[in-house]
Design a protein around this motif. Structure first.
Motif, PDB file in Angstrom:
ATOM      1  N   MET A 120      35.695  37.359  40.666  1.00 28.35           N
ATOM      2  CA  MET A 120      35.688  37.097  42.101  1.00 28.35           C
ATOM      3  C   MET A 120      34.271  37.305  42.627  1.00 28.35           C
ATOM      4  O   MET A 120      33.516  38.130  42.104  1.00 28.35           O
ATOM      5  CB  MET A 120      36.715  37.979  42.789  1.00 28.35           C
ATOM      6  CG  MET A 120      36.240  39.157  43.554  1.00 28.35           C
ATOM      7  SD  MET A 120      37.572  39.957  44.429  1.00 28.35           S
ATOM      8  CE  MET A 120      37.325  41.613  43.815  1.00 28.35           C
ATOM      9  N   THR A 121      33.928  36.553  43.645  1.00 22.54           N
ATOM     10  CA  THR A 121      32.588  36.666  44.236  1.00 22.54           C
ATOM     11  C   THR A 121      32.528  37.880  45.148  1.00 22.54           C
ATOM     12  O   THR A 121      33.554  38.451  45.540  1.00 22.54           O
ATOM     13  CB  THR A 121      32.249  35.412  45.057  1.00 22.54           C
ATOM     14  OG1 THR A 121      33.146  35.342  46.175  1.00 22.54           O
ATOM     15  CG2 THR A 121      32.346  34.145  44.222  1.00 22.54           C
ATOM     16  N   ARG A 122      31.321  38.262  45.494  1.00 19.64           N
ATOM     17  CA  ARG A 122      31.137  39.397  46.412  1.00 19.64           C
ATOM     18  C   ARG A 122      31.787  39.087  47.760  1.00 19.64           C
ATOM     19  O   ARG A 122      32.429  39.937  48.360  1.00 19.64           O
ATOM     20  CB  ARG A 122      29.646  39.677  46.585  1.00 19.64           C
ATOM     21  CG  ARG A 122      29.357  40.907  47.415  1.00 19.64           C
ATOM     22  CD  ARG A 122      27.858  41.206  47.429  1.00 19.64           C
ATOM     23  NE  ARG A 122      27.540  42.504  47.940  1.00 19.64           N
ATOM     24  CZ  ARG A 122      27.609  42.877  49.215  1.00 19.64           C
ATOM     25  NH1 ARG A 122      28.008  42.004  50.115  1.00 19.64           N
ATOM     26  NH2 ARG A 122      27.293  44.083  49.596  1.00 19.64           N
ATOM     27  N   ALA A 123      31.612  37.862  48.235  1.00 17.77           N
ATOM     28  CA  ALA A 123      32.203  37.455  49.515  1.00 17.77           C
ATOM     29  C   ALA A 123      33.731  37.536  49.455  1.00 17.77           C
ATOM     30  O   ALA A 123      34.366  37.999  50.408  1.00 17.77           O
ATOM     31  CB  ALA A 123      31.770  36.038  49.876  1.00 17.77           C
ATOM     32  N   GLN A 124      34.310  37.100  48.352  1.00 17.99           N
ATOM     33  CA  GLN A 124      35.759  37.201  48.201  1.00 17.99           C
ATOM     34  C   GLN A 124      36.193  38.662  48.228  1.00 17.99           C
ATOM     35  O   GLN A 124      37.190  39.004  48.861  1.00 17.99           O
ATOM     36  CB  GLN A 124      36.218  36.593  46.872  1.00 17.99           C
ATOM     37  CG  GLN A 124      36.358  35.110  46.849  1.00 17.99           C
ATOM     38  CD  GLN A 124      36.860  34.646  45.501  1.00 17.99           C
ATOM     39  OE1 GLN A 124      36.312  35.018  44.465  1.00 17.99           O
ATOM     40  NE2 GLN A 124      37.892  33.824  45.518  1.00 17.99           N
ATOM     41  N   GLN A 147      46.512  45.321  47.449  1.00 20.26           N
ATOM     42  CA  GLN A 147      46.170  43.924  47.173  1.00 20.26           C
ATOM     43  C   GLN A 147      44.706  43.776  46.756  1.00 20.26           C
ATOM     44  O   GLN A 147      44.331  42.791  46.140  1.00 20.26           O
ATOM     45  CB  GLN A 147      46.441  43.045  48.401  1.00 20.26           C
ATOM     46  CG  GLN A 147      47.891  42.849  48.695  1.00 20.26           C
ATOM     47  CD  GLN A 147      48.581  42.048  47.605  1.00 20.26           C
ATOM     48  OE1 GLN A 147      48.027  41.113  47.036  1.00 20.26           O
ATOM     49  NE2 GLN A 147      49.799  42.425  47.305  1.00 20.26           N
ATOM     50  N   TYR A 148      43.887  44.771  47.083  1.00 21.29           N
ATOM     51  CA  TYR A 148      42.474  44.719  46.717  1.00 21.29           C
ATOM     52  C   TYR A 148      42.278  45.397  45.363  1.00 21.29           C
ATOM     53  O   TYR A 148      42.782  46.483  45.123  1.00 21.29           O
ATOM     54  CB  TYR A 148      41.608  45.419  47.765  1.00 21.29           C
ATOM     55  CG  TYR A 148      40.172  45.514  47.342  1.00 21.29           C
ATOM     56  CD1 TYR A 148      39.342  44.405  47.404  1.00 21.29           C
ATOM     57  CD2 TYR A 148      39.652  46.704  46.855  1.00 21.29           C
ATOM     58  CE1 TYR A 148      38.020  44.480  46.989  1.00 21.29           C
ATOM     59  CE2 TYR A 148      38.330  46.783  46.439  1.00 21.29           C
ATOM     60  CZ  TYR A 148      37.531  45.669  46.509  1.00 21.29           C
ATOM     61  OH  TYR A 148      36.232  45.744  46.089  1.00 21.29           O
ATOM     62  N   ASP A 149      41.543  44.737  44.499  1.00 19.97           N
ATOM     63  CA  ASP A 149      41.180  45.284  43.199  1.00 19.97           C
ATOM     64  C   ASP A 149      39.815  44.705  42.834  1.00 19.97           C
ATOM     65  O   ASP A 149      39.620  43.492  42.911  1.00 19.97           O
ATOM     66  CB  ASP A 149      42.232  44.894  42.165  1.00 19.97           C
ATOM     67  CG  ASP A 149      41.971  45.512  40.800  1.00 19.97           C
ATOM     68  OD1 ASP A 149      40.855  46.002  40.537  1.00 19.97           O
ATOM     69  OD2 ASP A 149      42.906  45.503  39.976  1.00 19.97           O
ATOM     70  N   ARG A 150      38.908  45.546  42.461  1.00 16.67           N
ATOM     71  CA  ARG A 150      37.539  45.099  42.142  1.00 16.67           C
ATOM     72  C   ARG A 150      37.470  44.139  40.966  1.00 16.67           C
ATOM     73  O   ARG A 150      36.524  43.369  40.858  1.00 16.67           O
ATOM     74  CB  ARG A 150      36.666  46.310  41.794  1.00 16.67           C
ATOM     75  CG  ARG A 150      36.355  47.200  42.936  1.00 16.67           C
ATOM     76  CD  ARG A 150      35.545  48.382  42.510  1.00 16.67           C
ATOM     77  NE  ARG A 150      34.657  48.062  41.393  1.00 16.67           N
ATOM     78  CZ  ARG A 150      33.719  48.850  40.951  1.00 16.67           C
ATOM     79  NH1 ARG A 150      33.535  50.013  41.493  1.00 16.67           N
ATOM     80  NH2 ARG A 150      32.958  48.488  39.944  1.00 16.67           N
ATOM     81  N   GLU A 193      42.593  34.572  41.206  1.00 15.01           N
ATOM     82  CA  GLU A 193      43.557  35.542  41.734  1.00 15.01           C
ATOM     83  C   GLU A 193      43.109  36.065  43.095  1.00 15.01           C
ATOM     84  O   GLU A 193      43.928  36.248  44.001  1.00 15.01           O
ATOM     85  CB  GLU A 193      43.757  36.700  40.762  1.00 15.01           C
ATOM     86  CG  GLU A 193      44.731  37.753  41.234  1.00 15.01           C
ATOM     87  CD  GLU A 193      46.154  37.248  41.479  1.00 15.01           C
ATOM     88  OE1 GLU A 193      46.903  37.950  42.187  1.00 15.01           O
ATOM     89  OE2 GLU A 193      46.524  36.166  40.995  1.00 15.01           O
ATOM     90  N   ALA A 194      41.824  36.286  43.271  1.00 19.08           N
ATOM     91  CA  ALA A 194      41.312  36.727  44.570  1.00 19.08           C
ATOM     92  C   ALA A 194      41.589  35.671  45.629  1.00 19.08           C
ATOM     93  O   ALA A 194      42.037  35.996  46.738  1.00 19.08           O
ATOM     94  CB  ALA A 194      39.816  37.016  44.479  1.00 19.08           C
ATOM     95  N   ALA A 195      41.354  34.407  45.305  1.00 13.18           N
ATOM     96  CA  ALA A 195      41.608  33.313  46.254  1.00 13.18           C
ATOM     97  C   ALA A 195      43.090  33.257  46.624  1.00 13.18           C
ATOM     98  O   ALA A 195      43.444  33.061  47.786  1.00 13.18           O
ATOM     99  CB  ALA A 195      41.157  31.985  45.660  1.00 13.18           C
ATOM    100  N   ARG A 210      44.612  33.901  50.443  1.00  6.56           N
ATOM    101  CA  ARG A 210      45.476  32.935  51.139  1.00  6.56           C
ATOM    102  C   ARG A 210      46.795  33.577  51.563  1.00  6.56           C
ATOM    103  O   ARG A 210      47.262  33.368  52.687  1.00  6.56           O
ATOM    104  CB  ARG A 210      45.759  31.722  50.246  1.00  6.56           C
ATOM    105  CG  ARG A 210      44.600  30.767  50.128  1.00  6.56           C
ATOM    106  CD  ARG A 210      44.996  29.455  49.467  1.00  6.56           C
ATOM    107  NE  ARG A 210      45.631  29.643  48.163  1.00  6.56           N
ATOM    108  CZ  ARG A 210      44.983  29.716  47.008  1.00  6.56           C
ATOM    109  NH1 ARG A 210      43.662  29.616  46.995  1.00  6.56           N
ATOM    110  NH2 ARG A 210      45.638  29.871  45.879  1.00  6.56           N
ATOM    111  N   ALA A 211      47.385  34.372  50.683  1.00  8.03           N
ATOM    112  CA  ALA A 211      48.663  35.015  50.987  1.00  8.03           C
ATOM    113  C   ALA A 211      48.520  36.010  52.142  1.00  8.03           C
ATOM    114  O   ALA A 211      49.359  36.041  53.053  1.00  8.03           O
ATOM    115  CB  ALA A 211      49.208  35.713  49.749  1.00  8.03           C
TER     116      ALA A 211
END
Length: 64
Positions: A17-21, A37-40, A46-48, A52-53
């Protein structure tokens, strides 16, 4: 030609995942009271999906 088993940094970085994501997902997960829902270590895809969800859930909650 790629040697099997060799670490391919470009592919690895494209899958992460990007930093922005990461920043957006962290903010949205806190706003939706779902910090799990957040995981580094999420993939870009999966981040996208989680973004969206969470956006849909927040939009639905704000419509009431």
């Amino acid at each position: 030609m790629q040697v099997q088993g060799k670490y391919d940094a470009k592919v690895f970085l494209m899958e992460q995942m990007t930093r922005a994501q990461g920043l957006r997902l962290k903010r949205l997960s806190e706003e939706a009271y779902q910090p799990a829902q957040y995981d580094r270590d999420l993939s870009f895809t999966e981040a996208a999906r989680r973004i969206r969800a969470l956006e849909a859930e927040i939009e639905l909650a704000n419509s009431f």
